[in-house]
Design a protein around this motif. Structure first.
Motif, mmCIF file in Angstrom:
data_model
loop_
_atom_site.group_PDB
_atom_site.id
_atom_site.type_symbol
_atom_site.label_atom_id
_atom_site.label_comp_id
_atom_site.label_asym_id
_atom_site.label_seq_id
_atom_site.Cartn_x
_atom_site.Cartn_y
_atom_site.Cartn_z
ATOM 1 N N THR A 58 0.841 -1.201 0.000
ATOM 2 C CA THR A 58 0.000 0.000 0.000
ATOM 3 C C THR A 58 0.873 1.247 0.000
ATOM 4 O O THR A 58 0.533 2.266 -0.599
ATOM 5 N N LEU A 99 -10.451 6.633 -6.660
ATOM 6 C CA LEU A 99 -10.428 5.173 -6.742
ATOM 7 C C LEU A 99 -9.889 4.549 -5.456
ATOM 8 O O LEU A 99 -10.380 3.505 -5.006
ATOM 9 N N CYS A 100 -8.876 5.180 -4.854
ATOM 10 C CA CYS A 100 -8.346 4.678 -3.577
ATOM 11 C C CYS A 100 -9.429 4.696 -2.503
ATOM 12 O O CYS A 100 -9.576 3.743 -1.731
ATOM 13 N N ALA A 103 -11.867 1.735 -2.914
ATOM 14 C CA ALA A 103 -11.335 0.382 -3.083
ATOM 15 C C ALA A 103 -11.917 -0.592 -2.058
ATOM 16 O O ALA A 103 -11.826 -0.348 -0.856
ATOM 17 N N THR A 105 -10.953 -3.910 -1.688
ATOM 18 C CA THR A 105 -9.965 -4.904 -1.272
ATOM 19 C C THR A 105 -8.585 -4.270 -1.273
ATOM 20 O O THR A 105 -8.348 -3.246 -1.918
ATOM 21 N N GLU A 107 -5.978 -5.436 -2.688
ATOM 22 C CA GLU A 107 -5.394 -5.538 -4.031
ATOM 23 C C GLU A 107 -5.797 -4.350 -4.894
ATOM 24 O O GLU A 107 -4.963 -3.758 -5.608
ATOM 25 N N LEU A 108 -7.076 -3.972 -4.858
ATOM 26 C CA LEU A 108 -7.531 -2.823 -5.640
ATOM 27 C C LEU A 108 -7.002 -1.517 -5.052
ATOM 28 O O LEU A 108 -6.745 -0.564 -5.795
ATOM 29 N N ALA A 111 -3.549 -1.161 -6.437
ATOM 30 C CA ALA A 111 -3.607 -0.755 -7.847
ATOM 31 C C ALA A 111 -3.923 0.728 -7.977
ATOM 32 O O ALA A 111 -3.318 1.445 -8.798
ATOM 33 N N ALA A 112 -4.864 1.217 -7.169
ATOM 34 C CA ALA A 112 -5.204 2.640 -7.216
ATOM 35 C C ALA A 112 -4.050 3.493 -6.706
ATOM 36 O O ALA A 112 -3.823 4.603 -7.204
#
Length: 494
Positions: A58, A99-100, A103, A105, A107-108, A111-112
């Motif tokens: 993260t 997007l953060c 999120a 999960t 994992e997402l 990614a964000a």
């Protein structure tokens, strides 16, 4: 309009204040999000059921994309316009922050965070390059000092802001709050920041340099992050580390052979520029460890609440705000060597003291005094360090110089978060276990003190008392952007 047709901005002019405001707010978005997540790591871990590697990614996901692409951000600004790339980065950052905040999960979320880092890579070098290109030579150190004090405090303000937002609501607020701030930056910069670029900069992209640099950093980061759980003999760990070393070696070769390198090798012939970046790596590697583990240790080991842990570092914010511009002015008068030597050594002493914070620690007796000393050392060194890294090269390289220095700083923080817990003996332990974290924290603070000490020694050996003055480089100004102020004219906002 050629920039040389009008007078460069003065630090105390109204036009100068608007430019400083836009660059400070934009940079603060990237700086705060480099640290604000640290205070929320325990809460994120419980909410999303994330392990230690997920929590590290993260942080590392953001730092990785930022460090990998920040050279490209500086280079694009020199080529296509520093304001244009800066605004693009701010808008990108806002979308990624949304997007953060949404999120579901870990994992997402990672990614964000990677997408956030891309936006930060576009806006961060542009902010410093705008200051370097816009202000008069005699005012640049003060302007950069003010930028360091106002934008750089984002790194220290992040834990306080994060602790407050986590306590009053939800960890997702630490990302969602970026959106309205980014909108404000876009409005101010579009109206008040002049456009500039280097018309002699090549239009071709250094694709090989971009890819090899990103692969090198990514491989090393993944290898060091996976090492604690998988072990040093794991094939995936060995392959990632080998890929990282190979990628960085290929990056060096590619830059030496490229007709249009993203990082021209000739800029490292400047001893002051090279020395400033070595000091940057050592100091920011230490800072990465400090801001990653101090607030976690205060919560997990010392028993502080999230808000109390964030407030504990508030004196650093205040001291950076009050003293950075003055430190820049001091370095302009006496030269950068002494502040860049004394600052890291003062920080080293403070970190030795901070290493003793453990269970039952008192804020007033055990935390506040070393935090104040650390803040004083940080305020003394940051502005002279940044001004030296930019001022050692011709103005035509403002974007590249800013990109290199920022890349070094972000890479140092990235690798420190991945490596320091490993060096300190974290192994397969958990960052939320007080028995495991306490010795790791103690050792890490001592290692960070050693890094600061090495930074002070390198500054004394490689940084000159005075930088060579450079002639301003001819730059292009977008006729649709706010005009530079003619000499003798009164600067007025809007």
């Amino acid at each position: 309009m050629d920039l040389q047709a009008g007078a460069p901005l003065r630090y105390r002019s109204a036009a100068g204040r608007w430019v400083l405001l836009a660059t400070v707010l934009g940079s603060s978005l990237a700086f705060i999000d480099a640290t604000v997540v640290n205070i929320a790591l325990p809460t994120i871990g419980r909410d999303l059921d994330a392990d230690a590697a997920g929590l590290q990614w993260t942080v590392n996901g953001y730092a990785l994309s930022l460090a990998s692409l920040i050279l490209l951000g500086g280079s694009l600004g020199d080529r296509f316009g520093r304001r244009r790339v800066f605004l693009t980065g701010v808008a990108w950052f806002a979308v990624a922050s949304l997007l953060c905040g949404l999120a579901p999960t870990v994992e997402l979320l990672v990614a964000a965070r990677i997408l956030q880092g891309i936006g930060g890579a576009l806006l961060t070098p542009g902010a410093l390059a705008i200051l370097e290109a816009s202000f008069a030579h005699e005012d640049r150190s003060r302007a950069i000092g003010a930028w360091s004090g106002l934008a750089g405090i984002g790194g220290a303000l992040g834990p306080f802001l994060g602790g407050w937002l986590v306590e009053i609501g939800n960890w997702r607020y630490i990302f969602l709050i970026n959106v309205p701030v980014a909108v404000l930056v876009l409005l101010v910069a579009a109206r008040h920041v002049p456009e500039s670029r280097n018309p002699s900069a090549a239009r071709a992209f250094d694709t090989i340099g971009l890819v090899t640099g990103a692969v090198g950093l990514g491989g090393l980061t993944y290898g060091f992050t996976a090492w604690p759980e998988a072990g040093p003999g794991d094939p995936a760990v060995l392959a990632a580390l080998a890929l990282g070393v190979t990628g960085l070696a290929a990056f060096v070769v590619a830059e030496r052979r490229s007709a249009h390198p993203m990082v021209p090798p000739a800029i490292f012939r400047s001893t002051a520029f090279s020395g400033a970046n070595v000091v940057t790596f050592l100091v920011y590697a230490a800072n990465g460890g400090v801001f990653f583990l101090v607030v976690v240790n205060l919560q997990v080991v010392a028993g502080f609440s999230p808000l109390a842990g964030g407030v504990a570092l508030l004196p650093v914010t205040v001291l950076m705000l009050l003293l950075s511009a003055r430190a820049g002015a001091l370095a302009q008068r006496i030269g950068p060597r002494l502040p860049m030597t004394a600052g890291p050594l003062i920080c080293a002493a403070a970190l030795v003291w901070l290493s003793m914070v453990g269970p039952g620690a008192s804020y007033w007796a055990d935390v506040l005094p070393p935090v104040i000393i650390f803040g004083l050392g940080l305020a003394l060194q940051v502005a002279p360090l940044t001004a030296t890294a930019l001022g050692a090269l011709d103005d035509a390289y403002a974007g590249v110089a800013s990109g290199v220095n920022n890349a070094v700083a972000r890479a140092a923080g990235l690798l420190s978060v991945a490596v320091l817990p490993l060096v300190a003996g974290l192994g397969a332990g958990n960052l939320t276990d007080p028995v495991t974290l306490q010795p790791v924290y103690h050792t890490t603070m001592l290692v960070c003190a050693g890094l600061m000490t090495c930074g002070g020694i390198v500054a004394w050996l490689l940084i000159p008392n005075r930088l060579t003055a450079h002639e301003p480089a001819p730059s292009f100004c977008d006729p649709c952007s706010p005009p530079m102020i003619k000499r003798g004219e009164e600067s007025r906002p809007g």
